[in-house]
Design a protein around this motif. Sequence first.
Motif, short mmCIF file in Angstrom:
data_model
loop_
_atom_site.label_atom_id
_atom_site.label_comp_id
_atom_site.label_asym_id
_atom_site.label_seq_id
_atom_site.Cartn_x
_atom_site.Cartn_y
_atom_site.Cartn_z
N THR A 79 0.80 -1.24 0.00
CA THR A 79 0.00 0.00 0.00
C THR A 79 0.83 1.29 0.00
N GLU A 109 7.84 -12.30 11.02
CA GLU A 109 6.89 -12.78 12.03
C GLU A 109 7.36 -14.13 12.54
N ARG A 115 0.94 -17.92 8.96
CA ARG A 115 1.86 -16.77 9.01
C ARG A 115 3.27 -17.20 8.65
N ASN A 123 -3.30 -7.48 -4.43
CA ASN A 123 -3.74 -6.17 -3.94
C ASN A 123 -4.60 -5.51 -5.00
N VAL A 302 -7.98 -14.26 5.94
CA VAL A 302 -7.60 -14.63 4.58
C VAL A 302 -7.25 -13.36 3.80
N ALA A 303 -7.97 -12.29 4.09
CA ALA A 303 -7.76 -11.02 3.38
C ALA A 303 -8.15 -9.88 4.30
N GLY A 304 -7.62 -8.71 3.99
CA GLY A 304 -7.99 -7.54 4.78
C GLY A 304 -7.85 -6.27 3.96
N GLY A 305 -8.67 -5.30 4.28
CA GLY A 305 -8.55 -4.04 3.54
C GLY A 305 -9.42 -2.97 4.12
N TYR A 308 -8.23 4.26 3.11
CA TYR A 308 -7.08 5.00 3.67
C TYR A 308 -6.99 6.33 2.95
N GLY A 324 -8.79 -0.21 -0.62
CA GLY A 324 -8.25 -1.40 -1.28
C GLY A 324 -8.19 -2.57 -0.33
N PHE A 325 -7.71 -3.70 -0.87
CA PHE A 325 -7.52 -4.88 -0.01
C PHE A 325 -6.31 -5.68 -0.43
N GLY A 328 -4.03 -12.65 0.88
CA GLY A 328 -2.78 -13.41 0.96
C GLY A 328 -2.93 -14.84 0.43
N VAL A 330 -1.27 -17.56 1.75
CA VAL A 330 -0.95 -18.64 2.70
C VAL A 330 -2.21 -19.23 3.34
N VAL A 331 -3.00 -18.38 3.99
CA VAL A 331 -4.22 -18.87 4.64
C VAL A 331 -5.18 -19.39 3.55
P1 HAM Z 1 -2.86 -7.09 5.93
O1 HAM Z 1 -4.11 -7.37 6.68
O2 HAM Z 1 -1.65 -6.79 6.71
O3 HAM Z 1 -3.20 -5.90 4.95
O4 HAM Z 1 -2.55 -8.31 4.98
C1 HAM Z 1 -3.52 -8.78 4.06
C2 HAM Z 1 -3.51 -10.30 4.06
O5 HAM Z 1 -2.19 -10.77 3.76
C3 HAM Z 1 -3.83 -10.94 5.41
O6 HAM Z 1 -5.22 -11.07 5.60
C4 HAM Z 1 -3.15 -12.29 5.29
O7 HAM Z 1 -3.94 -13.21 4.57
C5 HAM Z 1 -1.94 -11.98 4.43
N1 HAM Z 1 -0.74 -11.87 5.28
C6 HAM Z 1 -0.29 -10.79 5.94
N2 HAM Z 1 0.83 -11.07 6.61
C7 HAM Z 1 1.10 -12.38 6.38
C8 HAM Z 1 2.13 -13.29 6.79
N3 HAM Z 1 3.13 -12.92 7.57
N4 HAM Z 1 2.06 -14.57 6.35
C9 HAM Z 1 1.06 -14.96 5.55
N5 HAM Z 1 0.08 -14.16 5.12
C10 HAM Z 1 0.09 -12.88 5.53
C11 HAM Z 1 -2.31 -5.31 4.14
O8 HAM Z 1 -1.22 -5.75 3.88
C12 HAM Z 1 -2.85 -4.07 3.45
N6 HAM Z 1 -1.71 -3.40 2.78
C13 HAM Z 1 -3.96 -4.44 2.49
C14 HAM Z 1 -4.52 -3.27 1.77
C15 HAM Z 1 -4.42 -3.00 0.44
N7 HAM Z 1 -5.23 -2.28 2.31
C16 HAM Z 1 -5.55 -1.40 1.37
N8 HAM Z 1 -5.06 -1.83 0.22
#
Ligand code: HAM
Length: 442
Positions: A79, A109, A115, A123, A302-305, A308, A324-325, A328, A330-331
Amino acid sequence: MFESLPGFREFYPSECSRRNHLFQVWRRTAVSFGFQEYDAPLLEPLELYVEKSGAEIVDQLFNFRDKGGREVAMRPELTPSLARMAGARANSLKRPVKWYCIGENFRYEKPQKGRLRSHYQLNCDILGEAGPGADAELIALLVAVLRALGLGADDVVVRLSDRTLWMHYLAAMGLDAASAGGVLGVIDKMERQGRDETIRKLEPWLGAEASDFLIRVEALARIRDLGALRSQLSGHGGNSEAGVLLEGRLAEWEVLLASLEALGVADMVRLDLGVVRGLAYYTGFVFEVFERGEGETRGRAVAGGGRYDHLVEKLGYPALPAVGFGLGDVVLSDLLDEKGLLPAYVSMPDVYVVAGPGDARAAALRGATALREAGYRVEYALRDTGFGRQFRFAGGSGARFAVIFGEEEVRLGAAKIRDMQSGAEEVVPVGRMLEVLGERLG
Ligand code: HAM
């Protein structure tokens, strides 16, 4: 002997094919929503993340000083880079900007289920549109991706919340913006820690009222429809500025929920103020996707957003609202795997070319090239070897046809096509090989 670093994955071909499956679905769906692909550097100035992403991510950075003395970090998320890129062209970009990126992120982490230290994210972001139509479009896209992978309302849920609503709610209680931010940070962790710990963490801001406050927060977090939310909040803050803003915010909710309904994704979304999102830059509607468990949700997001709206401006560019969102891999892969929704790995050629010795081998290689140029997956033995071994290789490869260039066939300007299932053989002029195979392979 060497091992890879903890939290980093090696992708052998079968894992790579699963990852490619995800990427293909991600890309196809984003494109169907009119999103354009962009990419950003993997290594960024450390400063880009300090303060902008928030303390949690900064603690998890892979950072170091490069040989030019710069403080740099592997990107933990996309982001901030996106905000910089869009901000730098804010005045010339056609709005709304609808961009997607598929890329790797690095966070130091503790490696555990869901994780890792390296993960991939899809994204998708919309910049330049402040209204809830953009939020609705992104949630619809996220749901479309999940559905395209085979996940439905019984499997996953988008928990939709609102930091603006929370901020107005806390302001109406008399908290200033900094204290409200701190309180939201505690609410964000509420589900993963005990009640006593939550109360203890709320006390710096709320003192003796922390315990009563938590009861009210828990009641708000249980609400699942707008009517109930409206009645719970009615009168909260009275005619104060915050109270009026709170009312106005509920009208935005109405627009968003109606759009989600019309876009056909409402069954996958639930109002859930228990989500507030940990990253520092979120301002408005926020959401997270979770696997559905017994009654409640399970595991890691699984996802987050979310929205901002001030990040671009904070980086020193013209103000540009944004939402945005990040989804990931992995999950998501674990979940798809458990539900048997990942396609089986198959790697087999269409044709195995079998070569005779000497000139016949040169003719076979020419034949293999012609077949590849026609789009077939073709293999042959890399070393001149007897027919017996080559037929064993052909059988083991899973190819549907063998094309044999023996000395006799080559002398006649022909090739022999063998159906590996039935064993039926046909000698055809080399000039007709593609045509005949085309008919057989369909
Ligand atoms: P975030 O919630 O930190 O958001 O990460 C989004 C997704 O990435 C999480 O729900 C998870 O599935 C995956 N993820 C994050 N960290 C890890 C990890 N260490 N290992 C495996 N999977 C992971 C963001 O990153 C924001 N930048 C999203 C966003 C885009 N918001 C606005 N635009």
